[in-house]
Design a protein around this motif. Sequence first.
Motif, PDB file in Angstrom:
ATOM      1  N   ARG A 118       1.102  -1.352  -0.019  1.00  0.00           N
ATOM      2  CA  ARG A 118      -0.283  -0.052  -0.167  1.00  0.00           C
ATOM      3  C   ARG A 118       0.945   1.386   0.164  1.00  0.00           C
ATOM      4  O   ARG A 118       1.700   1.497   0.909  1.00  0.00           O
ATOM      5  CB  ARG A 118      -1.212  -0.068   1.343  1.00  0.00           C
ATOM      6  CG  ARG A 118      -1.321  -1.368   1.065  1.00  0.00           C
ATOM      7  CD  ARG A 118      -3.484  -1.090   1.528  1.00  0.00           C
ATOM      8  NE  ARG A 118      -3.932  -2.271   2.184  1.00  0.00           N
ATOM      9  CZ  ARG A 118      -4.252  -3.221   3.036  1.00  0.00           C
ATOM     10  NH1 ARG A 118      -4.929  -1.594   3.950  1.00  0.00           N
ATOM     11  NH2 ARG A 118      -4.905  -4.037   3.217  1.00  0.00           N
ATOM     12  N   TRP A 119       1.032   1.964  -1.586  1.00  0.00           N
ATOM     13  CA  TRP A 119       1.806   2.814  -1.699  1.00  0.00           C
ATOM     14  C   TRP A 119       1.335   4.311  -0.825  1.00  0.00           C
ATOM     15  O   TRP A 119       0.109   4.548  -0.898  1.00  0.00           O
ATOM     16  CB  TRP A 119       2.893   3.601  -2.868  1.00  0.00           C
ATOM     17  CG  TRP A 119       3.329   1.929  -3.746  1.00  0.00           C
ATOM     18  CD1 TRP A 119       2.367   0.635  -3.975  1.00  0.00           C
ATOM     19  CD2 TRP A 119       4.270   1.616  -3.376  1.00  0.00           C
ATOM     20  NE1 TRP A 119       3.677  -0.189  -4.459  1.00  0.00           N
ATOM     21  CE2 TRP A 119       4.632   0.637  -4.119  1.00  0.00           C
ATOM     22  CE3 TRP A 119       5.113   2.025  -3.086  1.00  0.00           C
ATOM     23  CZ2 TRP A 119       5.315  -0.046  -4.118  1.00  0.00           C
ATOM     24  CZ3 TRP A 119       6.684   1.793  -2.577  1.00  0.00           C
ATOM     25  CH2 TRP A 119       6.886   0.150  -3.432  1.00  0.00           C
ATOM     26  N   GLY A 120       1.835   5.391  -0.521  1.00  0.00           N
ATOM     27  CA  GLY A 120       1.532   6.745  -0.187  1.00  0.00           C
ATOM     28  C   GLY A 120       0.589   6.497   1.236  1.00  0.00           C
ATOM     29  O   GLY A 120       0.078   6.738   2.078  1.00  0.00           O
ATOM     30  N   ARG A 121       1.315   5.695   2.051  1.00  0.00           N
ATOM     31  CA  ARG A 121       0.874   4.904   3.211  1.00  0.00           C
ATOM     32  C   ARG A 121       1.892   5.350   4.727  1.00  0.00           C
ATOM     33  O   ARG A 121       2.438   5.319   5.131  1.00  0.00           O
ATOM     34  CB  ARG A 121      -0.130   3.885   4.023  1.00  0.00           C
ATOM     35  CG  ARG A 121      -1.254   3.607   2.895  1.00  0.00           C
ATOM     36  CD  ARG A 121      -2.405   4.578   3.135  1.00  0.00           C
ATOM     37  NE  ARG A 121      -3.235   4.015   2.450  1.00  0.00           N
ATOM     38  CZ  ARG A 121      -4.496   2.972   3.565  1.00  0.00           C
ATOM     39  NH1 ARG A 121      -3.755   2.829   4.443  1.00  0.00           N
ATOM     40  NH2 ARG A 121      -5.346   2.519   3.015  1.00  0.00           N
ATOM     41  N   GLY A 122       2.317   7.560   4.555  1.00  0.00           N
ATOM     42  CA  GLY A 122       2.923   7.573   5.239  1.00  0.00           C
ATOM     43  C   GLY A 122       2.722   7.035   6.986  1.00  0.00           C
ATOM     44  O   GLY A 122       1.350   7.754   7.156  1.00  0.00           O
ATOM     45  N   VAL A 123       2.907   7.044   8.077  1.00  0.00           N
ATOM     46  CA  VAL A 123       2.498   6.074   9.128  1.00  0.00           C
ATOM     47  C   VAL A 123       3.482   7.946   9.771  1.00  0.00           C
ATOM     48  O   VAL A 123       4.221   8.162  10.052  1.00  0.00           O
ATOM     49  CB  VAL A 123       3.309   4.887   9.556  1.00  0.00           C
ATOM     50  CG1 VAL A 123       2.990   5.433  11.318  1.00  0.00           C
ATOM     51  CG2 VAL A 123       2.234   4.468   8.871  1.00  0.00           C
ATOM     52  N   THR A 124       2.141   8.375  11.113  1.00  0.00           N
ATOM     53  CA  THR A 124       2.914   9.340  11.792  1.00  0.00           C
ATOM     54  C   THR A 124       2.924   8.986  13.285  1.00  0.00           C
ATOM     55  O   THR A 124       3.485   9.153  14.371  1.00  0.00           O
ATOM     56  CB  THR A 124       1.461  10.180  12.071  1.00  0.00           C
ATOM     57  OG1 THR A 124       0.438   9.992  12.570  1.00  0.00           O
ATOM     58  CG2 THR A 124       1.596  10.968  10.395  1.00  0.00           C
ATOM     59  N   GLU A 125       1.940   7.862  13.774  1.00  0.00           N
ATOM     60  CA  GLU A 125       2.074   7.625  14.760  1.00  0.00           C
ATOM     61  C   GLU A 125       0.954   5.688  15.365  1.00  0.00           C
ATOM     62  O   GLU A 125       0.235   5.566  14.402  1.00  0.00           O
ATOM     63  CB  GLU A 125       1.191   7.895  15.806  1.00  0.00           C
ATOM     64  CG  GLU A 125       1.296   8.146  17.847  1.00  0.00           C
ATOM     65  CD  GLU A 125       0.126   8.851  18.223  1.00  0.00           C
ATOM     66  OE1 GLU A 125       0.737   8.824  19.473  1.00  0.00           O
ATOM     67  OE2 GLU A 125      -0.845   9.125  17.686  1.00  0.00           O
ATOM     68  N   VAL A 126       1.895   4.972  16.110  1.00  0.00           N
ATOM     69  CA  VAL A 126       1.801   3.738  16.595  1.00  0.00           C
ATOM     70  C   VAL A 126       1.125   3.800  18.000  1.00  0.00           C
ATOM     71  O   VAL A 126       2.090   4.488  19.179  1.00  0.00           O
ATOM     72  CB  VAL A 126       2.274   3.201  15.928  1.00  0.00           C
ATOM     73  CG1 VAL A 126       2.272   1.566  16.767  1.00  0.00           C
ATOM     74  CG2 VAL A 126       2.503   3.204  14.672  1.00  0.00           C
ATOM     75  N   VAL A 127      -0.042   3.102  18.245  1.00  0.00           N
ATOM     76  CA  VAL A 127      -0.294   3.510  19.360  1.00  0.00           C
ATOM     77  C   VAL A 127      -0.495   2.140  20.074  1.00  0.00           C
ATOM     78  O   VAL A 127      -1.902   1.836  19.796  1.00  0.00           O
ATOM     79  CB  VAL A 127      -1.963   4.061  19.765  1.00  0.00           C
ATOM     80  CG1 VAL A 127      -1.954   4.230  21.511  1.00  0.00           C
ATOM     81  CG2 VAL A 127      -1.342   5.297  19.413  1.00  0.00           C
ATOM     82  N   PRO A 128       0.279   1.778  20.220  1.00  0.00           N
ATOM     83  CA  PRO A 128      -0.454  -0.219  21.830  1.00  0.00           C
ATOM     84  C   PRO A 128      -1.138   0.247  22.671  1.00  0.00           C
ATOM     85  O   PRO A 128      -1.465   0.929  22.741  1.00  0.00           O
ATOM     86  CB  PRO A 128       1.500  -0.168  22.354  1.00  0.00           C
ATOM     87  CG  PRO A 128       1.983   0.701  21.867  1.00  0.00           C
ATOM     88  CD  PRO A 128       1.309   1.945  21.479  1.00  0.00           C
ATOM     89  N   GLY A 129      -1.800  -1.076  22.633  1.00  0.00           N
ATOM     90  CA  GLY A 129      -2.678  -1.389  24.223  1.00  0.00           C
ATOM     91  C   GLY A 129      -3.712  -0.866  23.484  1.00  0.00           C
ATOM     92  O   GLY A 129      -4.423  -0.812  25.160  1.00  0.00           O
TER      93      GLY A 129
END
Length: 386
Positions: A118-129
């Motif tokens: 999946r191109w063009g999918r810049g991640v800004t943040e990952v929130v666990p839990g």
Amino acid sequence: MRHRIAVIGGGPAGLTFARVLHRHDHPVTVLERDPARDARPPGGTLDLHEELGQLALGKAGLLAEFQALSRPEGQAMRILDTDGTVLRDWQPRPDDRANPEIDRGTLRDLLLGPLDVRWGRGVTEVVPGTRDGVLVRFADGRQATFDLVVGADGAWSRVRPAVSPATPHYTGITMVETSLDDVDTRHPDLARLIGDGSMAVFGVNRNLVAQRNSGGHVKVHAQFRAPLDWHTNLDRHMGLNQRAGLDLADVEAVRSSLLALFDGWAAPVLDLLRHGTAFVHRPLYVLPVSHTWAHVPGVTLLGDAAHLMPPLGVGANLAMLEGAELAESVTAAPGPGDLDEAVRAFEQQMWARAGRWAKITMAGLERLVSPDPTEALALFDEVQPS
Ligand SMILES: Cc1cc2nc3c(=O)[nH]c(=O)nc-3n(C[C@H](O)[C@H](O)[C@H](O)COP(=O)(O)OP(=O)(O)OC[C@H]3O[C@@H](n4cnc5c(N)ncnc54)[C@H](O)[C@@H]3O)c2cc1C
């Protein structure tokens, strides 16, 4: 049970991870910030070691294809003195497959194969839990949840803050990269000087390395000790008679500053800079040696995101082997508890190996860009005897 797995980043780490999962028929979502496969130049050439990158390609079922695409002759290494005298001229045996070279673009295409990125999918943040698993937020406002999120998003990882506060720091050494095209027809003297693989020249606190890619393309790296803001005052920071700041986007200004910095070196060596096209500024950053973190269920890191180290020929190799090993561990973990145990065990193994290499590459960088240039030659003789 099929875990919902996402890998952030389609570099060597992320693609190898996804490709090995694919080989085991395990679904994986590959999320890449670049808008398309060819959105930016893929970069230079990589040597893949038998016991690291090639091992990973074996796990992905791609070793035979790699052997057909790679350049074993690219292992050749020539070292010159700053006056142009040849100090070492190492040639691989015809059957030597220990560290063949492959262009990054070729490797990327080999790994991509059937993968649906999946191109063009810049991640800004990952929130666990969160209640539904690990939440991934994207730059375009979308979000998604997974059982396992693997951060393979390189040096400036946006996944890393979910597990560790560490950030890369500057090594005190900067690299400026340029390149030459059609070297065999347009610059035959330089083509002969470089040979089939790499050519390096080591001076006091600086070096120049030229490395052949396929199709007559050559990447040239000038490395030197300098403060991060060296270009703002060349007189004060570099001892060059030039007070005005250097505009790093001004190709001719960068060329003339580099020629001044390497002044006195043999004319054919300096021709590498004279004929270089664009110049790319790459200050060398690293993560702390032996970077680890308290395990966070549902999130882990691979490659440069986990252990950014100096570019001494192992970063992509480690990234790929880690990707392959994590994928194998995950496919062997049937339930949610097993998945977490598998990731924990993988992290221990990754940290131990990467820690050893981080020490080796940091010490190596100090010797390759050293006040005493014989250190670089001694390092070469230690790793490449005969
Ligand atoms: C000049 C140079 C020469 C080198 N030579 C060698 C060599 O010969 N051998 C070797 O083993 N290593 C070499 N290395 C090191 C090697 O390039 C890296 O270690 C390797 O690329 C790390 O792979 P990775 O997949 O972890 O990260 P990367 O290659 O950096 O890939 C990360 C990917 O994540 C994507 N991404 C980044 N942020 C986001 C985001 N927020 N959301 C979604 N996607 C994102 C990026 O677009 C990229 O595609 C060299 C490095 C340099 C600078």
